[in-house]
Design a protein around this motif. Sequence first.
Motif, PDB file in Angstrom:
ATOM      1  N   HIS A  89      59.436  21.652  52.528  1.00  0.00           N
ATOM      2  CA  HIS A  89      58.287  20.909  51.995  1.00  0.00           C
ATOM      3  C   HIS A  89      57.217  21.830  51.406  1.00  0.00           C
ATOM      4  CE1 HIS A  89      57.269  21.999  56.101  1.00  0.00           C
ATOM      5  NE2 HIS A  89      55.999  21.898  55.755  1.00  0.00           N
ATOM      6  N   LYS A  90      57.277  23.120  51.726  1.00  0.00           N
ATOM      7  CA  LYS A  90      56.300  24.093  51.222  1.00  0.00           C
ATOM      8  C   LYS A  90      56.764  24.774  49.930  1.00  0.00           C
ATOM      9  CE  LYS A  90      54.841  25.444  55.866  1.00  0.00           C
ATOM     10  NZ  LYS A  90      54.772  26.589  56.797  1.00  0.00           N
ATOM     11  N   LEU A  91      58.016  24.578  49.554  1.00  0.00           N
ATOM     12  CA  LEU A  91      58.607  25.358  48.460  1.00  0.00           C
ATOM     13  C   LEU A  91      58.478  24.669  47.108  1.00  0.00           C
ATOM     14  CD1 LEU A  91      61.909  26.485  50.224  1.00  0.00           C
ATOM     15  CD2 LEU A  91      59.660  27.583  50.245  1.00  0.00           C
ATOM     16  N   ILE A  92      58.377  25.495  46.061  1.00  0.00           N
ATOM     17  CA  ILE A  92      58.381  24.957  44.704  1.00  0.00           C
ATOM     18  C   ILE A  92      59.776  24.380  44.414  1.00  0.00           C
ATOM     19  CG2 ILE A  92      56.540  26.450  43.844  1.00  0.00           C
ATOM     20  CD1 ILE A  92      58.668  28.241  42.616  1.00  0.00           C
ATOM     21  N   PRO A  93      59.876  23.457  43.470  1.00  0.00           N
ATOM     22  CA  PRO A  93      61.141  22.766  43.224  1.00  0.00           C
ATOM     23  C   PRO A  93      62.359  23.664  42.988  1.00  0.00           C
ATOM     24  CG  PRO A  93      59.383  21.639  42.089  1.00  0.00           C
ATOM     25  CD  PRO A  93      58.788  22.906  42.660  1.00  0.00           C
ATOM     26  N   ARG A  94      62.218  24.718  42.229  1.00  0.00           N
ATOM     27  CA  ARG A  94      63.393  25.564  41.972  1.00  0.00           C
ATOM     28  C   ARG A  94      63.912  26.210  43.247  1.00  0.00           C
ATOM     29  NH1 ARG A  94      63.033  28.513  36.153  1.00  0.00           N
ATOM     30  NH2 ARG A  94      62.558  26.662  34.952  1.00  0.00           N
ATOM     31  N   TRP A  95      63.020  26.573  44.133  1.00  0.00           N
ATOM     32  CA  TRP A  95      63.458  27.156  45.402  1.00  0.00           C
ATOM     33  C   TRP A  95      64.081  26.100  46.304  1.00  0.00           C
ATOM     34  CZ3 TRP A  95      64.629  31.632  47.564  1.00  0.00           C
ATOM     35  CH2 TRP A  95      64.310  32.790  46.856  1.00  0.00           C
ATOM     36  N   LYS A  96      63.623  24.863  46.202  1.00  0.00           N
ATOM     37  CA  LYS A  96      64.284  23.788  46.947  1.00  0.00           C
ATOM     38  C   LYS A  96      65.737  23.687  46.498  1.00  0.00           C
ATOM     39  CE  LYS A  96      60.163  21.077  47.851  1.00  0.00           C
ATOM     40  NZ  LYS A  96      59.420  19.836  47.649  1.00  0.00           N
ATOM     41  N   GLY A  97      65.966  23.797  45.193  1.00  0.00           N
ATOM     42  CA  GLY A  97      67.331  23.774  44.662  1.00  0.00           C
ATOM     43  C   GLY A  97      68.176  24.908  45.197  1.00  0.00           C
ATOM     44  N   VAL A  98      67.579  26.081  45.355  1.00  0.00           N
ATOM     45  CA  VAL A  98      68.308  27.226  45.904  1.00  0.00           C
ATOM     46  C   VAL A  98      68.691  26.950  47.358  1.00  0.00           C
ATOM     47  CG1 VAL A  98      68.127  29.666  46.528  1.00  0.00           C
ATOM     48  CG2 VAL A  98      67.290  28.888  44.311  1.00  0.00           C
ATOM     49  N   VAL A  99      67.788  26.354  48.114  1.00  0.00           N
ATOM     50  CA  VAL A  99      68.087  26.019  49.513  1.00  0.00           C
ATOM     51  C   VAL A  99      69.220  24.992  49.575  1.00  0.00           C
ATOM     52  CG1 VAL A  99      67.177  25.044  51.668  1.00  0.00           C
ATOM     53  CG2 VAL A  99      65.762  26.597  50.298  1.00  0.00           C
ATOM     54  N   TYR A 100      69.172  23.971  48.725  1.00  0.00           N
ATOM     55  CA  TYR A 100      70.265  22.987  48.691  1.00  0.00           C
ATOM     56  C   TYR A 100      71.589  23.658  48.346  1.00  0.00           C
ATOM     57  CZ  TYR A 100      66.461  19.539  48.547  1.00  0.00           C
ATOM     58  OH  TYR A 100      65.339  18.789  48.812  1.00  0.00           O
ATOM     59  N   THR A 101      71.540  24.619  47.439  1.00  0.00           N
ATOM     60  CA  THR A 101      72.743  25.372  47.069  1.00  0.00           C
ATOM     61  C   THR A 101      73.273  26.157  48.260  1.00  0.00           C
ATOM     62  OG1 THR A 101      72.033  25.551  44.773  1.00  0.00           O
ATOM     63  CG2 THR A 101      73.639  27.177  45.537  1.00  0.00           C
ATOM     64  N   ALA A 102      72.390  26.820  48.988  1.00  0.00           N
ATOM     65  CA  ALA A 102      72.806  27.593  50.164  1.00  0.00           C
ATOM     66  C   ALA A 102      73.473  26.682  51.193  1.00  0.00           C
ATOM     67  CB  ALA A 102      71.607  28.309  50.775  1.00  0.00           C
ATOM     68  N   GLU A 103      72.878  25.524  51.421  1.00  0.00           N
ATOM     69  CA  GLU A 103      73.479  24.569  52.361  1.00  0.00           C
ATOM     70  C   GLU A 103      74.842  24.099  51.876  1.00  0.00           C
ATOM     71  OE1 GLU A 103      69.717  22.366  54.452  1.00  0.00           O
ATOM     72  OE2 GLU A 103      70.298  21.643  52.475  1.00  0.00           O
ATOM     73  N   ALA A 104      74.942  23.825  50.581  1.00  0.00           N
ATOM     74  CA  ALA A 104      76.212  23.363  50.012  1.00  0.00           C
ATOM     75  C   ALA A 104      77.295  24.430  50.111  1.00  0.00           C
ATOM     76  CB  ALA A 104      76.012  22.942  48.558  1.00  0.00           C
ATOM     77  N   GLU A 105      76.929  25.681  49.914  1.00  0.00           N
ATOM     78  CA  GLU A 105      77.913  26.765  50.006  1.00  0.00           C
ATOM     79  C   GLU A 105      78.383  26.964  51.445  1.00  0.00           C
ATOM     80  OE1 GLU A 105      76.738  30.317  47.966  1.00  0.00           O
ATOM     81  OE2 GLU A 105      76.689  29.293  46.025  1.00  0.00           O
ATOM     82  N   ILE A 106      77.481  26.830  52.399  1.00  0.00           N
ATOM     83  CA  ILE A 106      77.869  26.929  53.814  1.00  0.00           C
ATOM     84  C   ILE A 106      78.818  25.788  54.167  1.00  0.00           C
ATOM     85  CG2 ILE A 106      76.995  26.728  56.184  1.00  0.00           C
ATOM     86  CD1 ILE A 106      74.455  28.262  55.138  1.00  0.00           C
ATOM     87  N   GLU A 107      78.473  24.580  53.738  1.00  0.00           N
ATOM     88  CA  GLU A 107      79.328  23.406  53.989  1.00  0.00           C
ATOM     89  C   GLU A 107      80.697  23.571  53.328  1.00  0.00           C
ATOM     90  OE1 GLU A 107      80.069  19.024  54.638  1.00  0.00           O
ATOM     91  OE2 GLU A 107      78.452  20.256  55.387  1.00  0.00           O
ATOM     92  N   ALA A 108      80.714  24.073  52.104  1.00  0.00           N
ATOM     93  CA  ALA A 108      81.978  24.254  51.381  1.00  0.00           C
ATOM     94  C   ALA A 108      82.874  25.268  52.085  1.00  0.00           C
ATOM     95  CB  ALA A 108      81.708  24.700  49.946  1.00  0.00           C
ATOM     96  N   THR A 109      82.274  26.308  52.609  1.00  0.00           N
ATOM     97  CA  THR A 109      83.059  27.300  53.359  1.00  0.00           C
ATOM     98  C   THR A 109      83.653  26.665  54.604  1.00  0.00           C
ATOM     99  OG1 THR A 109      81.677  29.097  52.551  1.00  0.00           O
ATOM    100  CG2 THR A 109      82.936  29.524  54.553  1.00  0.00           C
ATOM    101  N   ARG A 110      82.839  25.866  55.292  1.00  0.00           N
ATOM    102  CA  ARG A 110      83.289  25.208  56.524  1.00  0.00           C
ATOM    103  C   ARG A 110      84.406  24.195  56.257  1.00  0.00           C
ATOM    104  NH1 ARG A 110      82.285  20.683  58.965  1.00  0.00           N
ATOM    105  NH2 ARG A 110      80.574  20.019  57.645  1.00  0.00           N
TER     106      ARG A 110
END
Length: 107
Positions: A43-64
């Motif tokens: 909630h503190k991050l600018i929109p582009r960084w929110k996208g990076v966080v969503y990407t990180a979560e998606a990559e972790i999920e994809a690996t799993r």
Amino acid sequence: DFKFLGDQNDLERPSFEKYVEGKGNPNSNQNKVATTLLRQNIHKLIPRWKGVVYTAEAEIEATRTKTRPKFNMKFSHVAEGGKHRAIGAEEFKKWEEIGFPVAGEHM
């Protein structure tokens, strides 16, 4: 990013030093630690960084799940100091060292 976003909305670009360095168990997967810490503060991050966080979560999920990531919203370029590629940029060096998916290819 547009610099005015942080000024207008009290949003920020996370620094590695503030959000990750020295936090969590050093024997843990630091990419997962960074993702968790950033997600807790999304909630503190600018929109582009929110996208990076969503990407990180998606990559972790994809690996799993042995599937492809559902998101790929990484920085392709850095504007500060003259536009240059994000991959290998000094600005993202610490993030990349822990395997955090902050920088990607130009589309």
